[in-house]
Enzyme design. Sequence first.
Site, PDB file in Angstrom:
ATOM      1  N   HIS A 575       6.234  -4.331   2.004  1.00  0.00           N
ATOM      2  CA  HIS A 575       6.549  -2.974   2.450  1.00  0.00           C
ATOM      3  C   HIS A 575       5.482  -1.987   1.982  1.00  0.00           C
ATOM      4  O   HIS A 575       4.913  -1.233   2.781  1.00  0.00           O
ATOM      5  CB  HIS A 575       7.928  -2.578   1.909  1.00  0.00           C
ATOM      6  N   GLU A 576       5.229  -1.977   0.678  1.00  0.00           N
ATOM      7  CA  GLU A 576       4.262  -1.015   0.144  1.00  0.00           C
ATOM      8  C   GLU A 576       2.859  -1.288   0.649  1.00  0.00           C
ATOM      9  O   GLU A 576       2.064  -0.365   0.824  1.00  0.00           O
ATOM     10  CB  GLU A 576       4.296  -1.025  -1.388  1.00  0.00           C
ATOM     11  N   HIS A 579       2.277   0.523   3.824  1.00  0.00           N
ATOM     12  CA  HIS A 579       1.850   1.912   3.587  1.00  0.00           C
ATOM     13  C   HIS A 579       0.360   1.957   3.261  1.00  0.00           C
ATOM     14  O   HIS A 579      -0.372   2.847   3.725  1.00  0.00           O
ATOM     15  CB  HIS A 579       2.634   2.507   2.419  1.00  0.00           C
ATOM     16  N   HIS A 582      -1.764   1.601   6.274  1.00  0.00           N
ATOM     17  CA  HIS A 582      -1.707   2.845   7.044  1.00  0.00           C
ATOM     18  C   HIS A 582      -2.715   3.853   6.485  1.00  0.00           C
ATOM     19  O   HIS A 582      -3.463   4.507   7.237  1.00  0.00           O
ATOM     20  CB  HIS A 582      -0.286   3.408   6.981  1.00  0.00           C
TER      21      HIS A 582
END
Length: 800
Positions: A575-576, A579, A582
């Site tokens: 998940h992280e 980020h 991104h």
Amino acid sequence: MKTLLIIALAIVAIVLCVYLVLVVRDLARPAEPASKNLKKHFGIAVILFAAIVIPIILLQYIDKKDKVEMRQNPLLSEWTTQFGVPPFDKIQLEDYAPAFEQLMSEQNQTIDQISSADNVPTFESVIEALDRSGERLNEVANVFFLLASAETSPEMQELEAELSPRLSAHIDAITLNEALFEKIRAVWEHREELCGGDSAKLRLTDVYYKRFVRNGALLADEQKAELQRVNEELSLLEVKFTNNLLAATNDYKLVLNGKQLGGLPAGVISTAETTAREMGYKNRYVFTLHAPSWIPFLTYSSDESLRKELYQAYLNRCAEGTEYDNTEIINDIIRLRLRKANLLGFNSYAAFVLDDVMAATPENVYDLLDALWEPALQKAREELDEMRSEKFKELLAKRKNDKKGNSEDGDVIELGVEPVQENTPADSIAKDNVEFNSWDWWYYAERVKRSKYSFDEESIRPFLSLSNVRQGIFDLSNRLYGVTFRPINVPVYHNECQTFEVLDRDNTHLGVLYMDFFPREGKAGGAWCGEFRTQTYTAEGERVSPVVTIVCNFSRPVGSGEALLTIDETQTFFHEFGHALHNLFKNVPYSGLGDVERDFVELPSQIMENWSFETKLLKTYAVHNRSGEIIQDRLLRRYRRSCEFNKGFAMVELLAASYIDLDLHNITEYGAPIDLAAYESYMLANKRGLMPQIEPRYRYPYFQHIFGGGYASGYYSYLWTEVLDKDAYQAFVETGDIFDRKTATRFRTTILSQGGMKDGMDLYMDFRGAEPSREPLLKARGIWVEPVVDSLAADSLKVE
């Protein structure tokens, strides 16, 4: 000044020496009684001594000040480190305040130049100049506030409480500057002409105009002054909330002896023993309120009373009446947020926040939450029924094994079940009489997975070593996007940080990635991704590469072994990292175009979770940490079957937290202080029928996301974005290859690289070609119901 002090000190020293000689002579031939001579000389000596000490103290102060002035403040100097990362090895705590002061002053000078210029406003002279102002201030603020979460101290917390209101006031002074806003409005009103049709310039102009309006630019002077006061108070309250939560989390420990470890796996016990030893305990085992400690304990400990003690300690952090009580702080935050919303023309804070994101209104969020609530609650009830049966079977087994004669009247073990007569058939006993509590859920969910699916999560952990999972993520990023990760040696803020240069598919420098994995006393709980430096371009068109950081609180390694992650920690890592990608792939021409809506920002992170336990990827990284064996198919099959269980619980606790966030921020009047516990109970249990066996994922007193993490009125975003991520992942599935490079390239170019160049839904439509469907989310969460097709109605539409 320093020279004069030295001369004065020398003169006084000479005088003192001469005087001491005269005193000796005087005492040798006393013309007066000795006691009187001594008293007289003592007084003079004290005066002369003070005349020496005071200049010495002043000289030391001046020397220290001179050293500070002579030493260049690394926050203000050019960062000459490799790749321009922050010089963590040189930064000292006392550097921050003067750096903030100077950089705020420099930005104010730039703002004055923009707002006082008498030339006709242009995009370049107003919008672009504003966007570039304060770039260095933003970098220093990023470093300070990210470290205030990842590596804080009492001194840093004190400084944070001082700097946060000052920075808030500085930002307000800019956004409430009438002359500056008039310049912005002049460009905005003629944007088509002044931006020459350039989409980035048009977008940036619109972003700044709306940002200033949303921050009070259209208010009267008296309202502006009040808004500034409100914002300063809020910034300080949020710091206090966060510091209280960190202190309460660090303060608690459950200290056990060897007889109280029933059911706990060896790895969990070893970690607790290490924690105890580090705290100075011998032959003891310590469990804390950090997730890698309390979650395994609730999952495996067979001692219900201890599970209850630990879970209630977790739930009661910062509650009313505790040492680190956050309830008054929360009430002040809610009161001030409502006042802020009212000043800006909104009837609730939720309405103010949601007006600027994809959801648009509280009603739209409630529509999503309500559509999911009953199906999720029904699934959770079914899960509860299975777990109650599991607990009932366990209680009967304990009763059967209990020796007769433990009590005079032959009572059975009192473990939350009605007394059972000795000859009563087991199937005639109502399992509904078994008491089931919130601290039982993790334990019996694991028991059901074992008995029904033959799966124990501990059996998969040896395949999920931290280095294996990290390599799996690196490999996935390479297969999708062609990027690679090269270890580098650059300054770090803590020796546990890992650092990598990120190279793009053409082997050019893309950015730098920091990773900080384990809990510490100075680190806030949870996991997050931030940027020490954000991607942008200089005025000369040179790309400024991002410096990104991932911070987690994973299970620490035991002894000299390697950290073994849980399934949840593995998914959190993916998940992280989403980020991080991104932030690394972002390619926007202006800093002001870097942000996306709060309920869109989780798409890049949540879509990464879809790959985490895909068999094709697992086979590349899930290797046993000792035997080197690749994860077996039979273990994967058991894991996948077990995943069908407990989905209702996960959905309900997430929905419950989303509801209480929105409920509290959607109030339109604030009178007397709110009893937060009673309000939460009413909104969830009374109004919506939440079962008492499930607590919301976060309760108000420790709800960091909404009172200290920027997610106020936005915790629903995880579910809102899950609609997007599950639908977007289908684009890969539909190709027949979940690693399809063409689809990944399209995802990168239409979403990951775009930052805030467009509204979130427009970006999504560019990638998917249509609005997202909720069907993939409902199926993934196990609450999809196939629509019933009425064949008669369908036939009636046919033309004979």
